[in-house]
Design an enzyme around this catalytic site. Sequence first.
Site, PDB file in Angstrom:
ATOM      1  N   GLU A 114      -2.251 -17.244  -2.210  1.00  0.00           N
ATOM      2  CA  GLU A 114      -1.058 -16.405  -2.394  1.00  0.00           C
ATOM      3  C   GLU A 114       0.075 -17.203  -3.052  1.00  0.00           C
ATOM      4  OE1 GLU A 114      -0.464 -13.401  -2.418  1.00  0.00           O
ATOM      5  OE2 GLU A 114       1.669 -13.155  -2.049  1.00  0.00           O
ATOM      6  N   LYS A 153       1.720 -16.101  -6.649  1.00  0.00           N
ATOM      7  CA  LYS A 153       3.158 -15.867  -6.833  1.00  0.00           C
ATOM      8  C   LYS A 153       3.669 -16.685  -8.015  1.00  0.00           C
ATOM      9  CE  LYS A 153       3.948 -12.825  -4.870  1.00  0.00           C
ATOM     10  NZ  LYS A 153       2.958 -12.265  -4.084  1.00  0.00           N
ATOM     11  N   CYS A 192       3.561   4.927 -14.515  1.00  0.00           N
ATOM     12  CA  CYS A 192       4.891   5.161 -15.031  1.00  0.00           C
ATOM     13  C   CYS A 192       5.757   5.719 -13.923  1.00  0.00           C
ATOM     14  CB  CYS A 192       4.830   6.175 -16.167  1.00  0.00           C
ATOM     15  SG  CYS A 192       3.551   5.776 -17.370  1.00  0.00           S
ATOM     16  N   ARG A 213       8.075   0.535 -11.822  1.00  0.00           N
ATOM     17  CA  ARG A 213       6.746   1.104 -12.075  1.00  0.00           C
ATOM     18  C   ARG A 213       6.288   0.876 -13.510  1.00  0.00           C
ATOM     19  NH1 ARG A 213       5.081   4.749  -8.201  1.00  0.00           N
ATOM     20  NH2 ARG A 213       3.578   5.552  -9.674  1.00  0.00           N
ATOM     21  N   GLU A 248       2.370 -15.270 -11.431  1.00  0.00           N
ATOM     22  CA  GLU A 248       2.933 -14.003 -11.890  1.00  0.00           C
ATOM     23  C   GLU A 248       4.421 -14.093 -12.187  1.00  0.00           C
ATOM     24  OE1 GLU A 248       2.900 -11.902  -7.476  1.00  0.00           O
ATOM     25  OE2 GLU A 248       2.848 -10.627  -9.224  1.00  0.00           O
ATOM     26  N   ASN A 250       2.199  10.628 -16.252  1.00  0.00           N
ATOM     27  CA  ASN A 250       1.710   9.358 -15.712  1.00  0.00           C
ATOM     28  C   ASN A 250       0.222   9.525 -15.518  1.00  0.00           C
ATOM     29  OD1 ASN A 250       1.225   6.983 -14.306  1.00  0.00           O
ATOM     30  ND2 ASN A 250       1.985   7.794 -12.367  1.00  0.00           N
ATOM     31  N   GLY A 251      -0.578   8.610 -16.067  1.00  0.00           N
ATOM     32  CA  GLY A 251      -2.028   8.709 -15.879  1.00  0.00           C
ATOM     33  C   GLY A 251      -2.754   8.700 -17.207  1.00  0.00           C
ATOM     34  N   LYS A 292       4.446  -2.421 -10.780  1.00  0.00           N
ATOM     35  CA  LYS A 292       4.379  -2.440  -9.324  1.00  0.00           C
ATOM     36  C   LYS A 292       3.204  -1.640  -8.783  1.00  0.00           C
ATOM     37  CE  LYS A 292       6.132  -3.450  -5.303  1.00  0.00           C
ATOM     38  NZ  LYS A 292       5.875  -4.829  -4.862  1.00  0.00           N
ATOM     39  N   HIS A 342     -15.630 -30.989  -4.630  1.00  0.00           N
ATOM     40  CA  HIS A 342     -16.791 -30.448  -5.332  1.00  0.00           C
ATOM     41  C   HIS A 342     -16.456 -30.062  -6.772  1.00  0.00           C
ATOM     42  CE1 HIS A 342     -19.001 -30.566  -1.611  1.00  0.00           C
ATOM     43  NE2 HIS A 342     -18.000 -29.939  -1.011  1.00  0.00           N
ATOM     44  N   TRP A 375       4.722   2.234 -18.662  1.00  0.00           N
ATOM     45  CA  TRP A 375       3.992   0.969 -18.749  1.00  0.00           C
ATOM     46  C   TRP A 375       2.695   1.241 -19.499  1.00  0.00           C
ATOM     47  CZ3 TRP A 375      -0.694  -1.054 -16.971  1.00  0.00           C
ATOM     48  CH2 TRP A 375      -0.786  -2.456 -16.941  1.00  0.00           C
TER      49      TRP A 375
END
Length: 635
Positions: free
Chosen positions: A504, A508, A9, A34, A511, A111-112, A630, A527, A85
């Site tokens: 990568e 991108k 958060c 965040r 997400e 936060n946590g 983030k 394969h 979050w």
Amino acid sequence: MLATLPRMCGIVGYVGQRPALSIVLDGLRRLEYRGYDSAGIAVVSDGSVRTEKKAGKLANLEKALGERADDGIASGSTAIGHTRWATHGGPTDRNAHPHLSADGRVAVIHNGIIENFARLRAELEATGVEFVSDTDTECAAHLLAAEMAKLRADSAEKDGPQLLAEGMRRVCARLEGAFTLLAVDVQVPDAVVGARRNSPLVVGRGEGENYLASDVSAFIEHTREAVELGQDQVVLITPEGIEITDFTGQTAMGKDFHIDWDASAAEKGGYDYFMLKEIAEQPQAIADTLLGRLSANGEIVLDEVRLTDQDLRDVDKVFIVACGTAYHSGLVAKYAIEHWTRIPCEVEFASEFRYRSPVLDRSTLVIAISQSGETMDTLMALRHAKEQKARVLAICNTNGSTIPRESDAVLYTHGGPEIAVASTKAFLTQLAACYLIGLHLAQVRGVMYADEVAAVVSRLRRTPEKLRDLLGVMEPVRALARDLKDANTILFIGRHVGYPVALEGALKLKELAYMHAEGFGAGELKHGPIALIDQGTPVVCVVPSPAGRGVLHDKIVSNIQEVRARGARTIVIAEEGDEAVKPYADDLITVPRTPTLLAPLVTTVPLQILACEIAAARGHDVDQPRNLAKSVTVE
Ligand code: F6R
């Protein structure tokens, strides 16, 4: 009852002479990356703690505040604010922070995770406390109110800020888990108290006012002088001062530092999205990361080295641990480190590392890569490595964060703040940092001479210019993005360092565009995954330079033909002047000539823009994709 646990958060606290509401809201705006499930604020004003909290983005909170009758919330000069979050349980107004004690006199944000919250809750309920939310945080509010009541009963000095600090220390002594807590108490109107264990919190030092926040971007508009807190510390801010103690009450020292970027760096600067701004900043970010790294006698300069050259000479194995995009930078680093140093190098998801008992000892070097420096998976991998006596070197973008603090050596990427949730400039600067570390190791161990190292550094230094040129010709990628916006799936293939670039590019796209995407080593297609190719399936092919490793180039040209023969639409990222690949490219995007190992610095960029533009064309929130945050401060 299902607990709705706040995971990572944004936290802001202010105490001073000015109206705190707008200062804290501005801070929350900068921290919204965040977490953005809900937001709330508590202001101490006219003998009350006035709160407002709303599920959803910060805009919902701002709207509610705008509709609120003026009850003093806008004028109080002490406040705390939170943007959240959550991982499970619906984010609701009720579960949003701040949480109040039963008498409404104490407000807490967090936060946590308080791991023993079920036990604490049962204990509090047994004393008659009624909980109004499903959160673990509410325990801390009730506990703090109870401790404050006890302290006031025992103390001659009834309402001093010191009581608030002592109350917080007593609460922390009862909590297990990871937490940053901020609290205000109506009877101590000019103070905010904070505490941290395994979760970020920094102090902003102002004049006649002070700040607390999860990171400096929350207060950088007001002050660039900051104080880094250590583990298990309590900090009390008043308009006049900052006092830090450990959880037992012993005076502790914070580490002062100056923030060398300014508020405008944290704004969009005219771009539609932070992500586009950060993509455009990449040339400068790389140049800054390389700046001053080559000493007069040709040695690579790290930022903090608590390792001797002998320690580095003794290294017989390198592990790179990281997550997501940072992990992809580690995959690229493996090629460079093994090529330049001849030391075996493994790259692991930080979240897997400690669960398989990796073989580590004093001569193992573990490189932890993290933009935020707070990613819990990476931190736990680092701690595991240290327990096994391995040496740890951090590559990090966030000064004073936990991962570099706990490492034996640090190389900071000077990328500046990365606000968009999807990492772009952090990735390129991590690559630059990995190259520098590979060169440093090679030099210390005597496998590369100073002039060879200088030659690579000089090529690295030319990449910002090449990137500027490349960024100027990205219109065809934007057009391609508009064309591909309704695709069901996009595949990415590459070989050698082009393989992590393919991964990568796919990450991108997933997400940001919420689209199925996969990255493959081009040789692996036959394969199994080649069965995915259907008529018109877009396949992005990352092609190495024909000048460097000719065999590699020829092989991928064959792979492109294989997918094309099965109906794929080939989107080829190739070096300018690569004629051999042209006949097989349905869409060709050229990048400047770059040595093979350094090529990801340029080949990644069109893939970042592709994902960003497809997401925008699909109407998504580019900077804050759904379900993500983030800074991932839980395992
Ligand atoms: C993807 C992304 C994430 C992060 C990962 C690690 O765009 O940003 O995959 O790379 O969560 O974060 P840091 O680097 O802060 O440890």
